[in-house]
Scaffold this motif. Structure first.
Motif, PDB file in Angstrom:
ATOM      1  N   GLU A 104       0.820  -1.208   0.000  1.00 27.83           N
ATOM      2  CA  GLU A 104       0.000   0.000   0.000  1.00 27.83           C
ATOM      3  C   GLU A 104       0.857   1.263   0.000  1.00 27.83           C
ATOM      4  O   GLU A 104       0.420   2.310  -0.491  1.00 27.83           O
ATOM      5  CB  GLU A 104      -0.935  -0.011   1.210  1.00 27.83           C
ATOM      6  CG  GLU A 104      -1.976  -1.112   1.137  1.00 27.83           C
ATOM      7  CD  GLU A 104      -2.938  -1.073   2.307  1.00 27.83           C
ATOM      8  OE1 GLU A 104      -2.759  -0.187   3.184  1.00 27.83           O
ATOM      9  OE2 GLU A 104      -3.847  -1.916   2.360  1.00 27.83           O
ATOM     10  N   ALA A 105       2.074   1.173   0.547  1.00 28.40           N
ATOM     11  CA  ALA A 105       2.953   2.336   0.550  1.00 28.40           C
ATOM     12  C   ALA A 105       3.411   2.695  -0.856  1.00 28.40           C
ATOM     13  O   ALA A 105       3.805   3.831  -1.123  1.00 28.40           O
ATOM     14  CB  ALA A 105       4.164   2.060   1.448  1.00 28.40           C
ATOM     15  N   ILE A 106       3.327   1.742  -1.779  1.00 31.36           N
ATOM     16  CA  ILE A 106       3.765   1.990  -3.151  1.00 31.36           C
ATOM     17  C   ILE A 106       2.579   2.269  -4.067  1.00 31.36           C
ATOM     18  O   ILE A 106       2.575   3.231  -4.832  1.00 31.36           O
ATOM     19  CB  ILE A 106       4.566   0.778  -3.668  1.00 31.36           C
ATOM     20  CG1 ILE A 106       5.777   0.523  -2.762  1.00 31.36           C
ATOM     21  CG2 ILE A 106       4.994   0.985  -5.119  1.00 31.36           C
ATOM     22  CD1 ILE A 106       6.531  -0.738  -3.104  1.00 31.36           C
ATOM     23  N   GLU A 110      -6.366   2.002  -1.934  1.00 29.09           N
ATOM     24  CA  GLU A 110      -7.517   1.715  -2.787  1.00 29.09           C
ATOM     25  C   GLU A 110      -7.159   0.726  -3.891  1.00 29.09           C
ATOM     26  O   GLU A 110      -7.895  -0.230  -4.163  1.00 29.09           O
ATOM     27  CB  GLU A 110      -8.044   3.022  -3.401  1.00 29.09           C
ATOM     28  CG  GLU A 110      -9.274   2.844  -4.284  1.00 29.09           C
ATOM     29  CD  GLU A 110     -10.470   2.301  -3.518  1.00 29.09           C
ATOM     30  OE1 GLU A 110     -11.350   1.711  -4.167  1.00 29.09           O
ATOM     31  OE2 GLU A 110     -10.516   2.463  -2.274  1.00 29.09           O
ATOM     32  N   ALA A 111      -6.009   0.936  -4.540  1.00 22.35           N
ATOM     33  CA  ALA A 111      -5.587   0.024  -5.601  1.00 22.35           C
ATOM     34  C   ALA A 111      -5.342  -1.380  -5.055  1.00 22.35           C
ATOM     35  O   ALA A 111      -5.707  -2.378  -5.690  1.00 22.35           O
ATOM     36  CB  ALA A 111      -4.327   0.550  -6.275  1.00 22.35           C
ATOM     37  N   MET A 112      -4.746  -1.483  -3.873  1.00 25.86           N
ATOM     38  CA  MET A 112      -4.482  -2.800  -3.303  1.00 25.86           C
ATOM     39  C   MET A 112      -5.765  -3.475  -2.832  1.00 25.86           C
ATOM     40  O   MET A 112      -5.887  -4.699  -2.884  1.00 25.86           O
ATOM     41  CB  MET A 112      -3.485  -2.681  -2.147  1.00 25.86           C
ATOM     42  CG  MET A 112      -2.079  -2.334  -2.587  1.00 25.86           C
ATOM     43  SD  MET A 112      -1.462  -3.426  -3.910  1.00 25.86           S
ATOM     44  CE  MET A 112      -1.608  -5.024  -3.141  1.00 25.86           C
ATOM     45  N   ARG A 113      -6.744  -2.700  -2.375  1.00 25.54           N
ATOM     46  CA  ARG A 113      -8.024  -3.302  -1.984  1.00 25.54           C
ATOM     47  C   ARG A 113      -8.688  -3.957  -3.194  1.00 25.54           C
ATOM     48  O   ARG A 113      -9.192  -5.087  -3.116  1.00 25.54           O
ATOM     49  CB  ARG A 113      -8.935  -2.237  -1.389  1.00 25.54           C
ATOM     50  CG  ARG A 113     -10.269  -2.786  -0.865  1.00 25.54           C
ATOM     51  CD  ARG A 113     -11.213  -1.664  -0.492  1.00 25.54           C
ATOM     52  NE  ARG A 113     -11.573  -0.882  -1.662  1.00 25.54           N
ATOM     53  CZ  ARG A 113     -12.483  -1.263  -2.552  1.00 25.54           C
ATOM     54  NH1 ARG A 113     -13.110  -2.420  -2.420  1.00 25.54           N
ATOM     55  NH2 ARG A 113     -12.759  -0.491  -3.584  1.00 25.54           N
ATOM     56  N   GLU A 114      -8.675  -3.260  -4.338  1.00 24.23           N
ATOM     57  CA  GLU A 114      -9.252  -3.827  -5.551  1.00 24.23           C
ATOM     58  C   GLU A 114      -8.482  -5.059  -6.012  1.00 24.23           C
ATOM     59  O   GLU A 114      -9.077  -6.049  -6.467  1.00 24.23           O
ATOM     60  CB  GLU A 114      -9.268  -2.768  -6.653  1.00 24.23           C
ATOM     61  CG  GLU A 114     -10.187  -1.583  -6.364  1.00 24.23           C
ATOM     62  CD  GLU A 114     -10.121  -0.534  -7.459  1.00 24.23           C
ATOM     63  OE1 GLU A 114      -9.374  -0.764  -8.454  1.00 24.23           O
ATOM     64  OE2 GLU A 114     -10.812   0.489  -7.342  1.00 24.23           O
ATOM     65  N   ARG A 116      -6.815  -7.167  -4.106  1.00 22.15           N
ATOM     66  CA  ARG A 116      -7.107  -8.293  -3.212  1.00 22.15           C
ATOM     67  C   ARG A 116      -8.494  -8.871  -3.478  1.00 22.15           C
ATOM     68  O   ARG A 116      -8.707 -10.086  -3.407  1.00 22.15           O
ATOM     69  CB  ARG A 116      -6.981  -7.838  -1.757  1.00 22.15           C
ATOM     70  CG  ARG A 116      -5.548  -7.501  -1.351  1.00 22.15           C
ATOM     71  CD  ARG A 116      -5.430  -7.211   0.131  1.00 22.15           C
ATOM     72  NE  ARG A 116      -4.102  -6.724   0.454  1.00 22.15           N
ATOM     73  CZ  ARG A 116      -3.787  -5.456   0.651  1.00 22.15           C
ATOM     74  NH1 ARG A 116      -4.735  -4.517   0.577  1.00 22.15           N
ATOM     75  NH2 ARG A 116      -2.547  -5.096   0.925  1.00 22.15           N
ATOM     76  N   GLU A 117      -9.464  -8.020  -3.786  1.00 21.16           N
ATOM     77  CA  GLU A 117     -10.810  -8.506  -4.108  1.00 21.16           C
ATOM     78  C   GLU A 117     -10.777  -9.323  -5.398  1.00 21.16           C
ATOM     79  O   GLU A 117     -11.453 -10.361  -5.504  1.00 21.16           O
ATOM     80  CB  GLU A 117     -11.778  -7.326  -4.239  1.00 21.16           C
ATOM     81  CG  GLU A 117     -12.104  -6.636  -2.923  1.00 21.16           C
ATOM     82  CD  GLU A 117     -12.819  -7.555  -1.946  1.00 21.16           C
ATOM     83  OE1 GLU A 117     -13.604  -8.413  -2.410  1.00 21.16           O
ATOM     84  OE2 GLU A 117     -12.577  -7.439  -0.734  1.00 21.16           O
ATOM     85  N   ALA A 118     -10.014  -8.869  -6.390  1.00 22.22           N
ATOM     86  CA  ALA A 118      -9.899  -9.614  -7.643  1.00 22.22           C
ATOM     87  C   ALA A 118      -9.229 -10.964  -7.422  1.00 22.22           C
ATOM     88  O   ALA A 118      -9.635 -11.981  -7.991  1.00 22.22           O
ATOM     89  CB  ALA A 118      -9.119  -8.794  -8.670  1.00 22.22           C
ATOM     90  N   LEU A 119      -8.195 -11.000  -6.584  1.00 24.98           N
ATOM     91  CA  LEU A 119      -7.515 -12.255  -6.278  1.00 24.98           C
ATOM     92  C   LEU A 119      -8.464 -13.220  -5.579  1.00 24.98           C
ATOM     93  O   LEU A 119      -8.513 -14.412  -5.899  1.00 24.98           O
ATOM     94  CB  LEU A 119      -6.288 -11.980  -5.414  1.00 24.98           C
ATOM     95  CG  LEU A 119      -5.496 -13.212  -4.961  1.00 24.98           C
ATOM     96  CD1 LEU A 119      -4.905 -13.942  -6.161  1.00 24.98           C
ATOM     97  CD2 LEU A 119      -4.398 -12.809  -3.981  1.00 24.98           C
ATOM     98  N   LYS A 120      -9.228 -12.721  -4.632  1.00 29.45           N
ATOM     99  CA  LYS A 120     -10.183 -13.566  -3.916  1.00 29.45           C
ATOM    100  C   LYS A 120     -11.221 -14.135  -4.868  1.00 29.45           C
ATOM    101  O   LYS A 120     -11.595 -15.312  -4.787  1.00 29.45           O
ATOM    102  CB  LYS A 120     -10.857 -12.743  -2.810  1.00 29.45           C
ATOM    103  CG  LYS A 120     -11.891 -13.508  -2.009  1.00 29.45           C
ATOM    104  CD  LYS A 120     -12.506 -12.632  -0.943  1.00 29.45           C
ATOM    105  CE  LYS A 120     -13.602 -13.365  -0.174  1.00 29.45           C
ATOM    106  NZ  LYS A 120     -14.238 -12.491   0.840  1.00 29.45           N
TER     107      LYS A 120
END
Length: 333
Positions: A104-106, A110-114, A116-120
Motif C-alpha cells: 500500500e505504501a507503493i 484503494e488500488a491494493m483493496r481492488e 485483493r478482491e480480484a484475487l479472492k
C-alpha cells in the motif's frame, strides 16, 4: 611439437646443441625451469600432433596443487559444483517482521483493496450456475408405458450453494404417480461431500411438505451418493439413498449401474408405504456421449415393493415387481 619454431627467447642450456637432430638431443639436460613458455609460438604447433595423456606420470603430480581448468580453457573437464543443501529449519523470525500491507505504501490502499478482491474472486470467490437432467426417459413395461424425470442443479460458490432437485414418474395418459421438488441450502463439509438441508414439496398424491437433511457427494471408488432423511408435516419419517457409478468402456461409451432404496419409520397407508424398506430399484444404463454435455442412453431397471409396501400394492391391484426397459437422454449445462 615443433621445437625449431620456438624462437630464440627460450634458452635451452649449455648441454643442448641447437644444430643437433631431435632424436640425438639429451632431454635430461634441458633446463625446463628456464624455458620461457610465454614466448613459445603455440600458433605454429602442428594441430595433428596429439598429446598422449596415457603416457603422463600422474603419480608424480603434487596432489596438493589444484589444477586450474578454467585457466586452461577446458570447460568440458570442469568439475560440477555441489548444490547447497535445502535448509530444513523454519524461516528466521525476521521473515515475517515486515508490515502486513507493505504494498500500500507503493500503490495506495484503494488500488491494493481492488487487487485483493480480484484475487479472492479469481481463486474461488465466483458463483456458478449448473443444471443437469440425470434421467429423462421413456419406460416400456408390462401394461401401460410410462416416463420418468430426475433433474437437479445449483447456484453458488465452492462452499455454499442453493441446490434444487425434482423427480417424478407416471404412466402416459394418467396423472403422475409421484412428483416432488426440493429447495436446499448446501454447504461443503469436506473436499468430496456437501451437507444439505431445506424443504421438499410433494406435487402428486396427498399433499405433503417435508423438512430435508442429507449429504451428497463422491464416495471412495467414485460412487456418486445422494442420501437424505425427510420429516413430513404429518410427522412421517422417511429416507432415501441413491448411488450410481460410471464405468467407462471407452472415452465416450459409459456403463452406469444405479441403485436406490427407500425406507420408512412407520406405515403410511395414505401413501401406500409400509414400515422398513419401502422399495428397492436396481438398474443399468449404457450411454454414449456425443458431447460431454449430451448423451442418449438405453437400459433396464427392476423395481420391487417390499414388506408392508408390497401388501399395499397388491391391495391396490398393482404388481409389487416391475421391469422397465428405458431409453432416454442425459444432458447438462
Amino acid at each position: 611439437m615443433d621445437h625449431g619454431s620456438m624462437g630464440e627467447a627460450m634458452p635451452m642450456g649449455d648441454a643442448m646443441d641447437p644444430t643437433m637432430p631431435m632424436d640425438q638431443m639429451d632431454h635430461g639436460a634441458m633446463d625446463h625451469g628456464a624455458m620461457d613458455h610465454g614466448a613459445m609460438d603455440h600458433g605454429a604447433m602442428d594441430p595433428a600432433m596429439a598429446m598422449d595423456h596415457g603416457a603422463m606420470d600422474h603419480g608424480a603430480m603434487d596432489p596438493a596443487m589444484p589444477m586450474d581448468h578454467a585457466a586452461t580453457g577446458g570447460d568440458a573437464m570442469a568439475m560440477p559444483v555441489p548444490l547447497a543443501p535445502i535448509p530444513l529449519a523454519p524461516p528466521p523470525p525476521e521473515a515475517g517482521s515486515g508490515p502486513a500491507r507493505a504494498a500500500e505504501a507503493i500503490y495506495g490502499a484503494e488500488a491494493m483493496r481492488e487487487a485483493r478482491e480480484a484475487l479472492k474472486h479469481d481463486t474461488g470467490g465466483q458463483s456458478f450456475a449448473w443444471f443437469m437432467a440425470d434421467r429423462a426417459e421413456y419406460r416400456a413395461r408390462q401394461g401401460r408405458d410410462g416416463y420418468l424425470w430426475d433433474v437437479q442443479g445449483y447456484y453458488g460458490g465452492d462452499i455454499d450453494k442453493f441446490w434444487f432437485k425434482s423427480e417424478g414418474e407416471g404412466s402416459f395418459g394418467e396423472k403422475p404417480e409421484q412428483a416432488e421438488v426440493q429447495a436446499l441450502w448446501s454447504h461443503a463439509i469436506g473436499p468430496w461431500f456437501d451437507l444439505q438441508a431445506g424443504v421438499r414439496q410433494d406435487l402428486a398424491g396427498p399433499d405433503r411438505t417435508h423438512a430435508v437433511i442429507g449429504v451428497q457427494g463422491l464416495a471412495p471408488y467414485l460412487f456418486d451418493i445422494d442420501a437424505a432423511a425427510f420429516l413430513s408435516n404429518k410427522g412421517d419419517v422417511t429416507a432415501r439413498i441413491e448411488a450410481e457409478y460410471d464405468q467407462r468402456i471407452t472415452q465416450r461409451l459409459i456403463l452406469q449401474p444405479r441403485g436406490e432404496v427407500n425406507l420408512a419409520a412407520q406405515d403410511i397407508p395414505a401413501l401406500g408405504i409400509g414400515a422398513g424398506i419401502d422399495s428397492l430399484e436396481l438398474g443399468v444404463r449404457l450411454r454414449y456421449e456425443f458431447a460431454r454435455e449430451f448423451a442418449p442412453y438405453i437400459g433396464v431397471e427392476q423395481e420391487w415393493k417390499l414388506g408392508g409396501s408390497a401388501d399395499f400394492a397388491r391391495a391396490a391391484g398393482h404388481d409389487p415387481s416391475v421391469t422397465n426397459y428405458v431409453a432416454g437422454v442425459r444432458f447438462w449445462f
